[in-house]
Design a protein around this motif. Structure first.
Motif, short mmCIF file in Angstrom:
data_model
loop_
_atom_site.label_atom_id
_atom_site.label_comp_id
_atom_site.label_asym_id
_atom_site.label_seq_id
_atom_site.Cartn_x
_atom_site.Cartn_y
_atom_site.Cartn_z
N LEU A 67 0.79 -1.00 0.08
CA LEU A 67 0.07 -0.04 -0.01
C LEU A 67 0.90 1.28 0.08
O LEU A 67 1.78 1.32 0.97
CB LEU A 67 -0.84 0.03 1.27
N TYR A 68 0.58 2.03 -0.93
CA TYR A 68 1.41 3.16 -1.19
C TYR A 68 0.64 4.47 -1.07
O TYR A 68 -0.58 4.72 -1.84
CB TYR A 68 2.09 3.12 -2.52
N THR A 69 1.02 5.49 -0.06
CA THR A 69 0.14 6.71 -0.10
C THR A 69 1.08 7.65 -1.19
O THR A 69 2.19 7.97 -0.97
CB THR A 69 0.23 7.23 1.28
N VAL A 70 0.10 8.12 -2.15
CA VAL A 70 0.69 9.25 -3.18
C VAL A 70 0.20 10.30 -3.18
O VAL A 70 -1.23 10.44 -3.20
CB VAL A 70 0.81 8.64 -4.40
N LYS A 71 0.77 11.27 -3.17
CA LYS A 71 0.17 12.88 -3.33
C LYS A 71 0.22 13.28 -4.63
O LYS A 71 1.59 13.18 -5.42
CB LYS A 71 1.12 13.73 -2.31
N VAL A 72 -0.88 13.49 -5.28
CA VAL A 72 -1.22 13.88 -6.76
C VAL A 72 -1.75 15.07 -6.93
O VAL A 72 -2.82 15.07 -6.29
CB VAL A 72 -1.75 12.55 -7.62
N GLU A 73 -0.95 15.95 -7.26
CA GLU A 73 -1.46 17.49 -7.35
C GLU A 73 -1.89 17.69 -5.83
O GLU A 73 -1.05 17.43 -4.88
CB GLU A 73 -2.58 17.72 -8.11
N ASP A 74 -3.21 17.99 -5.56
CA ASP A 74 -3.73 18.33 -4.13
C ASP A 74 -4.28 17.32 -3.48
O ASP A 74 -4.93 17.43 -2.47
CB ASP A 74 -4.34 19.66 -4.01
N LYS A 75 -4.40 15.95 -4.13
CA LYS A 75 -4.93 14.91 -3.42
C LYS A 75 -4.15 13.67 -2.94
O LYS A 75 -2.96 13.53 -3.44
CB LYS A 75 -5.90 14.10 -4.75
N ILE A 76 -4.52 13.13 -2.04
CA ILE A 76 -3.66 12.06 -1.33
C ILE A 76 -4.53 10.77 -1.63
O ILE A 76 -5.66 10.56 -1.41
CB ILE A 76 -3.62 12.19 0.07
N LEU A 77 -3.63 9.84 -2.52
CA LEU A 77 -4.27 8.69 -2.88
C LEU A 77 -3.79 7.40 -2.22
O LEU A 77 -2.52 7.38 -2.11
CB LEU A 77 -4.23 8.46 -4.51
N GLU A 78 -4.53 6.27 -2.01
CA GLU A 78 -4.12 5.09 -1.58
C GLU A 78 -3.96 4.16 -2.71
O GLU A 78 -4.65 3.84 -3.35
CB GLU A 78 -4.83 4.43 -0.26
N CYS A 79 -2.67 4.00 -3.00
CA CYS A 79 -2.37 3.12 -4.24
C CYS A 79 -1.85 1.78 -3.91
O CYS A 79 -1.21 1.50 -3.08
CB CYS A 79 -1.57 3.95 -4.99
N THR A 80 -2.07 0.91 -4.95
CA THR A 80 -1.42 -0.38 -5.15
C THR A 80 -0.23 -0.26 -6.19
O THR A 80 -0.13 0.47 -6.95
CB THR A 80 -2.24 -1.49 -5.54
N ALA A 81 0.55 -1.42 -6.44
CA ALA A 81 1.51 -1.15 -7.38
C ALA A 81 1.38 -2.29 -8.53
O ALA A 81 0.80 -3.34 -8.13
CB ALA A 81 2.81 -1.50 -6.80
N LYS A 82 1.50 -1.88 -9.89
CA LYS A 82 1.34 -3.00 -10.87
C LYS A 82 2.03 -4.06 -10.55
O LYS A 82 3.28 -4.11 -10.11
CB LYS A 82 1.82 -2.34 -12.11
N GLY A 83 1.72 -5.46 -11.02
CA GLY A 83 2.50 -6.84 -10.59
C GLY A 83 3.85 -6.42 -11.16
O GLY A 83 4.93 -7.05 -10.29
N LEU A 84 4.10 -5.95 -12.12
CA LEU A 84 5.55 -5.94 -12.77
C LEU A 84 6.29 -5.16 -11.74
O LEU A 84 7.72 -5.48 -11.67
CB LEU A 84 5.68 -5.42 -13.95
N LEU A 85 5.87 -3.96 -11.30
CA LEU A 85 6.87 -3.32 -10.38
C LEU A 85 7.21 -3.98 -8.99
O LEU A 85 8.27 -3.74 -8.47
CB LEU A 85 6.20 -2.17 -9.90
N LYS A 86 6.27 -4.74 -8.60
CA LYS A 86 6.40 -5.73 -7.46
C LYS A 86 7.49 -6.68 -7.30
O LYS A 86 8.28 -6.98 -6.63
CB LYS A 86 5.12 -6.19 -6.94
N LEU A 87 7.75 -7.05 -8.84
CA LEU A 87 8.66 -7.98 -9.04
C LEU A 87 10.15 -7.63 -9.09
O LEU A 87 11.06 -8.01 -8.98
CB LEU A 87 8.47 -8.82 -10.15
N MET A 88 10.07 -6.28 -9.37
CA MET A 88 11.34 -5.39 -9.66
C MET A 88 12.32 -5.66 -8.23
O MET A 88 11.68 -5.62 -7.17
CB MET A 88 11.24 -4.00 -9.78
N THR A 89 13.58 -5.63 -8.41
CA THR A 89 14.29 -5.64 -7.13
C THR A 89 14.24 -4.39 -6.33
O THR A 89 14.37 -4.18 -5.37
CB THR A 89 15.81 -6.03 -7.54
#
Ligand SMILES: Nc1nc2c(ncn2[C@@H]2O[C@H](COP(=O)(O)OP(=O)(O)O)[C@@H](O)[C@H]2O)c(=O)[nH]1
Ligand SMILES: [Mg+2]
Length: 214
Positions: A12-34
């Motif tokens: 679970l990743y909290t990301v600030k996009v412009e003036d919004k705070i979003l709770e995000c997940t990561a694309k499968g591929l990114l999770k596999l990255m070292t």
């Protein structure tokens, strides 16, 4: 949408996009990255709040796990605990090596100690030195100016006043203060996780645990 990761929890990743705070997940591929997603990462997020891409990093650290730091405020106390100039020098080298601007903050100037020589030595080699009494909010205005529009981290031994400085900047309790143990002259390691706090628009502070390891 482009945003900055301000907090990382398992999957679970909290990301600030412009003036919004979003709770995000990561694309499968990114999770596999070292290289996992770090606090400070600039990422691309889609409409489903999924992180699709990590943009190239300016720098990255393993301990603490953080990326894209602009400047490092290295805090030393004039006393309690007494200045560890070897650690200060190591942190300066580490910062320079990683494209981070080091700034020295001498805190607890309310305590009886001679710190004039420290200021002289480091100013003479071209570093900015700020003096503060974090406990009473003295010098916080100088720090507030420096951190404007930057991602700033604090480093320094336990008990030097990093959390107190951070709390005073926000004028609220964003980080936990720890008492310096009289026995060991070292503070408790009360700051456990890494998180970016937004001080003003696009001004972020990381209250990181203790110091940076190269
Ligand atoms: N005398 C004095 N004590 C301070 C000052 N700033 C912080 N402290 C105290 O030093 C202790 C450690 O502070 P803390 O912010 O938790 O340090 P950290 O471990 O670097 O985060 C706490 O008891 C603070 O109240 C200061 O400017 N003067
Ligand atoms: Mg702390």
């Amino acid at each position: 949408m482009k945003g900055i990761v301000v907090k990382v929890q398992p999957n679970l990743y909290t990301v600030k996009v412009e003036d919004k705070i979003l709770e995000c997940t990561a694309k499968g591929l990114l999770k596999l990255m070292t290289k996992s997603i770090l606090v400070g990462d600039v990422v691309l997020v889609n409409d489903e709040n999924t992180i699709e891409k990590i943009l190239p990093r300016k720098n990255e650290f393993v301990r603490p796990p953080i990326a894209n730091i602009d400047q490092l405020i290295i805090v030393v106390a004039v006393a309690d605990p007494k200045p560890d100039l070897m650690l200060l020098d190591k942190q300066i080298v580490m910062a320079e090596k990683n494209n981070v601007e080091p700034i020295i903050c001498i805190n607890k100037i309310d305590l009886e100690a001679d710190y004039a020589e420290i200021i002289e030595v480091y100013e003479n080699i071209g570093y900015q030195v700020i003096t503060t009494t974090a406990k009473n909010g003295i010098g916080i205005d100088k720090i507030a100016r420096i951190i404007n529009n930057k991602v700033t981290a604090f480093s320094g031994n336990s008990g030097v006043g990093k959390s107190t400085l951070t709390n005073n900047i926000f004028n609220e309790e964003v980080a936990i203060e720890g008492e310096t143990s009289a026995k060991t002259q070292r503070g408790k390691h009360t700051t456990k996780h890494v998180e970016l706090y937004e001080f003003a628009n696009n001004s972020f502070i990381a209250d990181t645990p203790r110091f940076f390891v190269i």
